[in-house]
Design a protein around this motif. Sequence first.
Motif, short mmCIF file in Angstrom:
data_model
loop_
_atom_site.label_atom_id
_atom_site.label_comp_id
_atom_site.label_asym_id
_atom_site.label_seq_id
_atom_site.Cartn_x
_atom_site.Cartn_y
_atom_site.Cartn_z
N ALA A 4 0.46 -1.54 -0.19
CA ALA A 4 0.21 -0.26 0.26
C ALA A 4 0.90 1.28 0.05
O ALA A 4 2.21 1.39 0.45
CB ALA A 4 -0.77 0.02 1.35
N SER A 5 0.37 2.00 -0.68
CA SER A 5 1.39 3.74 -0.77
C SER A 5 0.47 4.22 0.71
O SER A 5 0.57 3.87 1.24
CB SER A 5 0.37 4.35 -1.58
OG SER A 5 -1.09 4.65 -1.30
N ALA A 6 1.28 5.29 0.85
CA ALA A 6 1.37 6.22 2.26
C ALA A 6 0.07 6.05 2.60
O ALA A 6 -0.83 6.12 2.09
CB ALA A 6 2.10 7.73 1.70
N TYR B 167 -2.70 -3.63 0.09
CA TYR B 167 -4.32 -3.35 1.41
C TYR B 167 -4.98 -4.84 0.81
O TYR B 167 -4.73 -5.34 0.13
CB TYR B 167 -4.36 -2.98 -0.56
CG TYR B 167 -3.28 -1.79 -1.50
CD1 TYR B 167 -4.45 -0.91 -0.34
CD2 TYR B 167 -2.96 -2.19 -2.25
CE1 TYR B 167 -3.84 0.66 -1.40
CE2 TYR B 167 -2.17 -0.52 -3.40
CZ TYR B 167 -2.74 1.57 -1.90
OH TYR B 167 -1.97 2.23 -2.30
#
Length: 394
Positions: free
Chosen positions: A250-252, A302
């Motif tokens: 997952a991104s920030a 995610y």
Amino acid sequence: MYPDLSYFFHAIFGTQPDNWTSIFKTFGLFLVLAILGSAYLLYIELKRKANEGLFLPEKVKVEENKPATIGEFISNGIFGFILGFKLLYIAQNFSEFQGDAAGVVLSLEGNWIGGILGAIVFTGFRYWESQRAKKKEHKVYLKDIYPHHRIGDITIIAAVAGVIGAKIFDVLEHLPEFFEDPLGTLLSGGGLAIYGGLIIGFIAVAVYLRQKKIPIKHVMDAVAPALIIGYGIGRLGCQFSGDGDWGIVASAQPGWWFLPDWLWAYEYPHHVLNTVRTDPAPSIPIEGCDWDYCMKLSKPVYPTPLYETFMAFGIGGILWALRKPLQIIPGMLFFIYMILNGIERFFIEKIRVNIKYSNFGIEYTQAELIAVVLVLIGIAGCLVLWRQYKKSNQ
């Protein structure tokens, strides 16, 4: 994560994990709930369609108080033998069963004394039932049987064929692992490709409906909402067990106050894979954990099973709302289900971990390819049915 119920009870009541409740695996529990939930929704729809005259009954001969046949005694004896053969062995080797329930159940190991006792008990019970039947009047009559009366047969056929299909498609996608450990791969509780289950399950049920002369289009429409709701329930099993069906790293965090951290990025602690070899990031040990499942992802990913559950329930709501207006065009609802299901799966694959293939400069996953095919078939099916409907009403 809850690889089995003992971890769930630990989280709720603080009990020690890896106790006897560990034989109840979370993924398997949700798989059963998915099958039962789908069967219930299908039953409701088939019964509604029967009440509206969309199905004609089949006259079936019914016999009451019929004496047992030799074949029934033999089948009861075999079933009792297998049950006793396994149950007594499991009781004597419970720790082994806790560690690998599927392996123990499907192995050739068992207790012969338990098997013989089981055969005697089940054969004796059938003999006792037969003797009781002889004292009552033997009746033979015809009974109207509608498709919803066959929901048990339909569910069993779909479930068995679906699991076999899901396992076959998963094996095809992981051939190196299969050749490395064929028996372990086949007996593994995880590793089920949903589209394989849907395709093989659909074919098996379609053959059964054809044999029973049941209009397949109306059944297809009835099963559409049930399938997608069952799919959503099954994805909850993937999420709560941590079976590896998660997303990419997952991104920030977006920092949205209404979004819990675990809904955006999650490390899947105590995941059921319980190995360092996990994608998209290797798993690491959980500090201070000395239980059977003590691994978590080294990077948060995610939680795609949850996203799929939300989308599946949303699609299920749409199909449920459309089921009555669209029944004037039998089969249309099912093709719409194929389109929505394909679109949902195609886009979730963009943030989901899966094996990628490359052809003609295009990278894709098995699920993406099948999703595209489903959408195309769905669109074609809708167009054909719509043209047929317009032509018949001119």
